[in-house]
Design an enzyme around this catalytic site. Structure first.
Site, short mmCIF file in Angstrom:
data_model
loop_
_atom_site.label_atom_id
_atom_site.label_comp_id
_atom_site.label_asym_id
_atom_site.label_seq_id
_atom_site.Cartn_x
_atom_site.Cartn_y
_atom_site.Cartn_z
N SER A 1 3.12 1.76 -12.29
CA SER A 1 3.54 1.25 -10.99
C SER A 1 5.05 1.46 -10.80
O SER A 1 5.52 2.60 -10.88
CB SER A 1 3.14 -0.23 -10.84
OG SER A 1 3.26 -0.66 -9.51
N HIS B 1 -5.29 -1.42 -9.05
CA HIS B 1 -3.90 -1.16 -9.40
C HIS B 1 -3.61 -1.44 -10.88
O HIS B 1 -2.78 -0.76 -11.49
CB HIS B 1 -2.98 -2.01 -8.51
CG HIS B 1 -1.55 -1.60 -8.56
ND1 HIS B 1 -1.11 -0.36 -8.15
CD2 HIS B 1 -0.43 -2.25 -9.01
CE1 HIS B 1 0.20 -0.27 -8.31
NE2 HIS B 1 0.63 -1.39 -8.83
#
Length: 257
Positions: A100, A233
């Site tokens: 991320s 995610h």
């Protein structure tokens, strides 16, 4: 602890954690955590990769044992600090893995390493769209509840931490600084890496859909590939074994040239 600089948790070395030193490993993997994350996020990955790969986990200011330090609010500042901390570790080839926000920090560190002649063995950006794909987001400008709702929606943070008032007060400044850093980041056109890039994505990730992750291929002059894993995610939490196997295979191939 041999095979690298001595760890005294002061100065530049405050940035680096080695949960299972592997002094005899032929190369090192440097792991950069997500927004609000810490070096301990990679403890499990370290256990799976040692002793064949020496894993260095980056600890950003403002969290865990660096909680007394103010968090940094730009990707450039995070990358500068990590780059300086990694310079003593370049005696062996370095591969970089970032999840991320950490993928952007890893990319900027890779550019800095390349500029001084120590280009990384490979870059592994995870759960992050390519740097050239800007998405206008202002999560860092939300109130505390709005910021926490965004974090909770990604299912990567233990809900008990977000519910505890004392812990929330520790977490919020770091989260806001990290979101500000990644949301105000702008890629500099024309910069490309001269190392292989192997991108990783979650099939159902709303923040970094696979089609946006594939654009990382435009950021290198060398080999590029992408691997899509089940999950969102934070697919990494459930796919650690598979990710470790991929890293082991690709780092081995890059090492052999």
């Amino acid at each position: 602890m041999s095979g690298g600089p001595k760890s005294d948790r002061s100065g530049a070395d405050s940035w680096i954690r080695r949960f299972r030193p592997a002094a005899d490993a032929p190369c090192r993997l440097v792991c950069f955590p997500h927004a609000g994350g810490s070096a301990s996020a990679f403890h499990g990955l370290t256990q799976l990769l040692a002793p064949g790969i020496d894993v260095l986990s980056v600890q950003y200011p403002g969290r865990q044992d660096r909680v007394a330090e103010p968090p940094l609010e730009s990707i450039a500042a995070l990358a500068d600090g990590a780059y300086q901390a990694l310079r003593p570790w370049t005696g062996k080839p370095l591969a970089l893995f970032g999840h991320s926000m950490g993928a952007v920090v890893a990319y900027e560190v890779a550019l800095r390493l390349a500029s001084d002649g120590t280009a990384p063995l490979a870059l592994f950006p995870s759960a992050r769209r390519a740097p050239s794909l800007h998405r206008e987001m202002r999560v860092h400008l939300r109130d505390d509840e709005g910021l926490l709702r965004q974090v909770a929606s990604l299912a990567g943070t233990d809900g008990r931490l977000l519910a505890d008032p004392g812990l929330r007060q520790l977490i919020l400044p770091v989260l806001r600084a990290d979101y500000r850093a990644v949301e105000t980041y702008r890629h500099t056109d024309g910069k490309r890496l001269d190392c292989p890039v192997f991108a990783l994505a979650g099939a159902d990730d709303p923040m970094a859909p696979p089609e946006e992750v594939r654009v990382w291929g435009e950021h290198t002059t060398r080999e590029f590939d992408v691997r899509v894993f089940p999950g969102g995610h934070f697919y990494l939490n459930d796919e650690t074994d598979a990710v470790a196997a991929l890293l082991r295979s690709q780092i081995g191939a890059a090492s052999r040239g």
